[in-house]
Design a protein around this motif. Structure first.
Motif, PDB file in Angstrom:
ATOM      1  N   ILE A   1      30.294  80.309  15.775  1.00  0.00           N
ATOM      2  CA  ILE A   1      31.384  79.779  16.597  1.00  0.00           C
ATOM      3  C   ILE A   1      31.719  80.849  17.614  1.00  0.00           C
ATOM      4  O   ILE A   1      31.584  82.043  17.346  1.00  0.00           O
ATOM      5  N   SER A   2      32.198  80.459  18.764  1.00  0.00           N
ATOM      6  CA  SER A   2      32.605  81.421  19.786  1.00  0.00           C
ATOM      7  C   SER A   2      33.543  82.468  19.197  1.00  0.00           C
ATOM      8  O   SER A   2      34.376  82.159  18.353  1.00  0.00           O
ATOM      9  N   PRO A   3      33.430  83.709  19.654  1.00  0.00           N
ATOM     10  CA  PRO A   3      34.325  84.753  19.153  1.00  0.00           C
ATOM     11  C   PRO A   3      35.789  84.533  19.515  1.00  0.00           C
ATOM     12  O   PRO A   3      36.671  85.084  18.873  1.00  0.00           O
ATOM     13  N   LEU A   4      36.050  83.720  20.533  1.00  0.00           N
ATOM     14  CA  LEU A   4      37.435  83.438  20.894  1.00  0.00           C
ATOM     15  C   LEU A   4      37.540  82.061  21.518  1.00  0.00           C
ATOM     16  O   LEU A   4      36.781  81.719  22.426  1.00  0.00           O
ATOM     17  N   ILE A   5      38.480  81.276  21.013  1.00  0.00           N
ATOM     18  CA  ILE A   5      38.871  80.005  21.623  1.00  0.00           C
ATOM     19  C   ILE A   5      40.399  79.997  21.594  1.00  0.00           C
ATOM     20  O   ILE A   5      41.000  80.072  20.528  1.00  0.00           O
TER      21      ILE A   5
ATOM     22  N   SER B   1      25.014  79.856  18.538  1.00  0.00           N
ATOM     23  CA  SER B   1      23.659  80.299  18.215  1.00  0.00           C
ATOM     24  C   SER B   1      22.971  79.361  17.247  1.00  0.00           C
ATOM     25  O   SER B   1      23.584  78.886  16.289  1.00  0.00           O
ATOM     26  N   ASP B   2      21.703  79.114  17.499  1.00  0.00           N
ATOM     27  CA  ASP B   2      20.890  78.397  16.529  1.00  0.00           C
ATOM     28  C   ASP B   2      20.670  79.297  15.323  1.00  0.00           C
ATOM     29  O   ASP B   2      20.683  80.534  15.429  1.00  0.00           O
ATOM     30  N   LEU B   3      20.458  78.687  14.184  1.00  0.00           N
ATOM     31  CA  LEU B   3      20.289  79.477  12.963  1.00  0.00           C
ATOM     32  C   LEU B   3      19.084  80.407  13.029  1.00  0.00           C
ATOM     33  O   LEU B   3      19.099  81.495  12.451  1.00  0.00           O
ATOM     34  N   ASP B   4      18.041  80.021  13.759  1.00  0.00           N
ATOM     35  CA  ASP B   4      16.830  80.838  13.768  1.00  0.00           C
ATOM     36  C   ASP B   4      16.987  82.174  14.496  1.00  0.00           C
ATOM     37  O   ASP B   4      16.098  83.023  14.429  1.00  0.00           O
ATOM     38  N   VAL B   5      18.117  82.411  15.164  1.00  0.00           N
ATOM     39  CA  VAL B   5      18.320  83.705  15.821  1.00  0.00           C
ATOM     40  C   VAL B   5      19.077  84.697  14.944  1.00  0.00           C
ATOM     41  O   VAL B   5      19.195  85.868  15.291  1.00  0.00           O
ATOM     42  N   PHE B   6      19.580  84.238  13.806  1.00  0.00           N
ATOM     43  CA  PHE B   6      20.260  85.153  12.896  1.00  0.00           C
ATOM     44  C   PHE B   6      19.229  86.024  12.191  1.00  0.00           C
ATOM     45  O   PHE B   6      18.141  85.561  11.843  1.00  0.00           O
TER      46      PHE B   6
END
Length: 200
Positions: A168-172, A24-29
């Motif tokens: 970061i992705s919730p799971l890697i 996610s880009d910061l502007d969506v937080f």
């Protein structure tokens, strides 16, 4: 230990927001503070590393991103495996196998169009398969398996967050085929997600 460094090097770039799974880009937080806590495990370490990422959005196009890591282990584990090093968009699974998942960028950008049960051919010939819906730390995700066209002895499970912004992705999860069996070599998983809305 080289395996851990390779993995952490790849993840470092993701933390900078430039890698394949910096979602996610910061502007969506939301305005306020979003805290994401991950556990990071590797076959080279005896205990998981804790990664805490905090994004504070002030609502005026200013943000603060804070990262804290914590690990317990012996001297060798801490000397070579601790920390996130900024580097390339490769995740090493060891044994000379490197999974280049930069082709997942297209999926990340189009994650809202992914469908459970579908297989997707990626640029460069890789596949994203076995897609299922899962909830990870309260975040609804689509999770699938990435197989690199250049090395079918390495696979990665990656989850794309759909309902909440994550840095970061919730799971890697990286696995390597050894003697006919898949062995987990690395995992990063979101274990806690909280939002305190307000003026940051």
């Amino acid at each position: 230990m080289k395996r851990t460094i390779g993995i952490l090097t790849g993840l470092g770039l993701m933390l900078a927001g430039l890698g394949a799974v910096a979602q996610s880009d910061l502007d969506v937080f939301p305005i306020g503070t979003t805290t994401m806590i991950y556990t990071v495990t590797s076959e080279d370490t005896s205990e998981p590393q804790i990664l805490e990422l905090v994004v504070t959005s002030y609502g005026d196009d200013r943000y603060t991103v804070r990262m804290v890591t914590e690990q317990t282990g012996n001297e060798d584990e801490l000397a070579t495996g601790f920390g996130f090093i900024f580097g390339s968009a490769m995740v090493s699974s060891g044994g000379g196998h490197d999974a280049d998942f930069s082709s997942l960028n297209a999926l990340m950008d189009q994650r809202s169009r992914l469908e459970e049960g579908q297989d997707y051919l990626l640029p460069g010939g890789g596949m994203f398969t076995e897609i299922v819906g899962v909830t990870i730390a309260g975040v609804w995700c689509l999770e699938g398996t990435f197989i690199d066209a250049d090395d079918e002895n390495v696979r990665m499970t990656v989850a794309f967050a759909l309902t909440h912004p994550v840095y970061i992705s919730p799971l890697i999860r990286a696995e390597e085929l050894r003697d006919g069996e898949w062995v987990e070599t690395f995992s990063l998983e979101l274990v806690e997600y909280t939002v305190v809305e307000g003026e940051g």
